[in-house]
Design a protein around this motif. Structure first.
Motif, PDB file in Angstrom:
ATOM      1  N   GLU A  46      13.132  36.535  -8.857  1.00 36.81           N
ATOM      2  CA  GLU A  46      12.611  37.732  -9.524  1.00 36.81           C
ATOM      3  C   GLU A  46      11.191  38.049  -9.077  1.00 36.81           C
ATOM      4  O   GLU A  46      10.805  39.220  -8.973  1.00 36.81           O
ATOM      5  CB  GLU A  46      12.660  37.539 -11.041  1.00 36.81           C
ATOM      6  CG  GLU A  46      14.065  37.308 -11.585  1.00 36.81           C
ATOM      7  CD  GLU A  46      15.016  38.429 -11.200  1.00 36.81           C
ATOM      8  OE1 GLU A  46      14.606  39.614 -11.229  1.00 36.81           O
ATOM      9  OE2 GLU A  46      16.179  38.130 -10.865  1.00 36.81           O
ATOM     10  N   VAL A  47      10.395  37.010  -8.792  1.00 38.39           N
ATOM     11  CA  VAL A  47       9.026  37.229  -8.301  1.00 38.39           C
ATOM     12  C   VAL A  47       9.074  37.888  -6.922  1.00 38.39           C
ATOM     13  O   VAL A  47       8.373  38.882  -6.661  1.00 38.39           O
ATOM     14  CB  VAL A  47       8.252  35.905  -8.242  1.00 38.39           C
ATOM     15  CG1 VAL A  47       6.884  36.109  -7.593  1.00 38.39           C
ATOM     16  CG2 VAL A  47       8.079  35.316  -9.638  1.00 38.39           C
ATOM     17  N   PHE A  48       9.901  37.343  -6.028  1.00 35.22           N
ATOM     18  CA  PHE A  48      10.032  37.918  -4.689  1.00 35.22           C
ATOM     19  C   PHE A  48      10.619  39.328  -4.753  1.00 35.22           C
ATOM     20  O   PHE A  48      10.203  40.216  -4.001  1.00 35.22           O
ATOM     21  CB  PHE A  48      10.910  37.028  -3.816  1.00 35.22           C
ATOM     22  CG  PHE A  48      10.207  35.826  -3.247  1.00 35.22           C
ATOM     23  CD1 PHE A  48       8.985  35.960  -2.604  1.00 35.22           C
ATOM     24  CD2 PHE A  48      10.769  34.564  -3.350  1.00 35.22           C
ATOM     25  CE1 PHE A  48       8.337  34.857  -2.072  1.00 35.22           C
ATOM     26  CE2 PHE A  48      10.134  33.458  -2.815  1.00 35.22           C
ATOM     27  CZ  PHE A  48       8.913  33.602  -2.175  1.00 35.22           C
ATOM     28  N   ARG A  49      11.580  39.517  -5.619  1.00 33.42           N
ATOM     29  CA  ARG A  49      12.212  40.836  -5.743  1.00 33.42           C
ATOM     30  C   ARG A  49      11.184  41.886  -6.164  1.00 33.42           C
ATOM     31  O   ARG A  49      11.117  42.983  -5.604  1.00 33.42           O
ATOM     32  CB  ARG A  49      13.350  40.787  -6.759  1.00 33.42           C
ATOM     33  CG  ARG A  49      13.988  42.133  -7.071  1.00 33.42           C
ATOM     34  CD  ARG A  49      15.130  41.970  -8.057  1.00 33.42           C
ATOM     35  NE  ARG A  49      15.614  43.259  -8.524  1.00 33.42           N
ATOM     36  CZ  ARG A  49      15.126  43.909  -9.570  1.00 33.42           C
ATOM     37  NH1 ARG A  49      14.128  43.365 -10.274  1.00 33.42           N
ATOM     38  NH2 ARG A  49      15.611  45.079  -9.935  1.00 33.42           N
ATOM     39  N   GLY A  50      10.366  41.547  -7.174  1.00 34.54           N
ATOM     40  CA  GLY A  50       9.326  42.469  -7.608  1.00 34.54           C
ATOM     41  C   GLY A  50       8.331  42.766  -6.498  1.00 34.54           C
ATOM     42  O   GLY A  50       7.867  43.899  -6.351  1.00 34.54           O
ATOM     43  N   ALA A  51       8.011  41.731  -5.693  1.00 36.34           N
ATOM     44  CA  ALA A  51       7.068  41.924  -4.592  1.00 36.34           C
ATOM     45  C   ALA A  51       7.653  42.836  -3.517  1.00 36.34           C
ATOM     46  O   ALA A  51       6.951  43.692  -2.965  1.00 36.34           O
ATOM     47  CB  ALA A  51       6.702  40.570  -3.996  1.00 36.34           C
TER      48      ALA A  51
END
Length: 231
Positions: A113-118
């Motif tokens: 989810e962190v990478f997706r948001g980035a």
């Protein structure tokens, strides 16, 4: 004033080293899983979106302790049967490997989810600029998307890593002699729970502070070009 550790100082040091090894190994696995999960969730292909969403939802919906137990005891049974088929009845996955898989799996789900948001935070025009220059999709990702994604995701990943270091204590339930397990052994032998749990708390706090310092320099390095362009 000296702290009496009843001769368990070397054991606690060894447990601390095991905790660090476990955290860093799970981090490496989790980063790979998180990046793959984010790429799947942001893919235009529906099956990949479903796969990435299922992974992050399923793993995040189950407590980390249960994943440790499920993976350890599940793989013990599976590898035991596989060993019988291959003629090696003693085949088994050790607690360290099971801990890496379990913690890496959990870290990867949150990192997804962190990478997706980035990835979603990167302007679409940057990809289009790469296409206009004739760059291939892998090159666009490697040269344009990945550096920006890393900079944006780094603070969130740092927080996840600090949580991961404390979650290594969960692996003590399957017998891995990391810091928490060594502390429990020392408490059982010395009958001094406050002393050894306080020492363990201090060590975890020290590791967290070191990680925070490391993250500060990583964020500063990752944001150098961005800071200059924004000023």
């Amino acid at each position: 004033m000296t702290l009496d550790l009843y001769g368990f100082g070397p054991a606690l040091a060894a447990g601390t080293l095991m905790t660090i090894k476990l955290a860093l190994s799970a981090l490496c696995l989790g980063l790979v899983l998180g990046l793959l999960g984010a790429l799947a969730k942001t893919s235009p292909q529906k099956p990949l979106q479903w796969l990435g969403g299922t992974y992050s939802t399923l793993v995040r919906g189950i407590p980390e302790l249960l994943w440790v137990l499920l993976i350890y005891f599940g793989t013990v049974n599976l590898m035991g049967r596989l060993g019988e088929l291959l003629g090696h009845p003693g085949l088994a996955l050790n607690a360290f490997a099971a801990g890496i898989i379990a913690l890496g799996l959990c870290f990867g789900a949150y990192a997804t989810e962190v990478f997706r948001g980035a990835i979603l935070a990167i302007p679409r025009g940057h990809r289009e600029a790469g296409q206009a220059l004739g760059m291939s999709k892998p090159r666009i990702f490697w040269r344009i998307i990945l550096p920006q994604m890393w900079r944006i995701a780094l603070p969130g990943l740092g927080n996840l890593f600090m949580i991961l270091m404390k979650d290594t204590a969960l692996v003590s339930v399957i017998g891995l002699e990391e810091l928490m397990r060594r502390s429990q052994i020392a408490v059982t032998s010395s009958k001094e729970p406050f002393t050894f749990f306080l020492v363990a708390a201090f060590i975890y706090l020290s590791l967290t502070i070191i990680a925070m310092i490391g993250m500060y320099f990583l964020e500063k390095r990752a944001g150098r070009g961005f800071t200059r362009s924004a000023s």
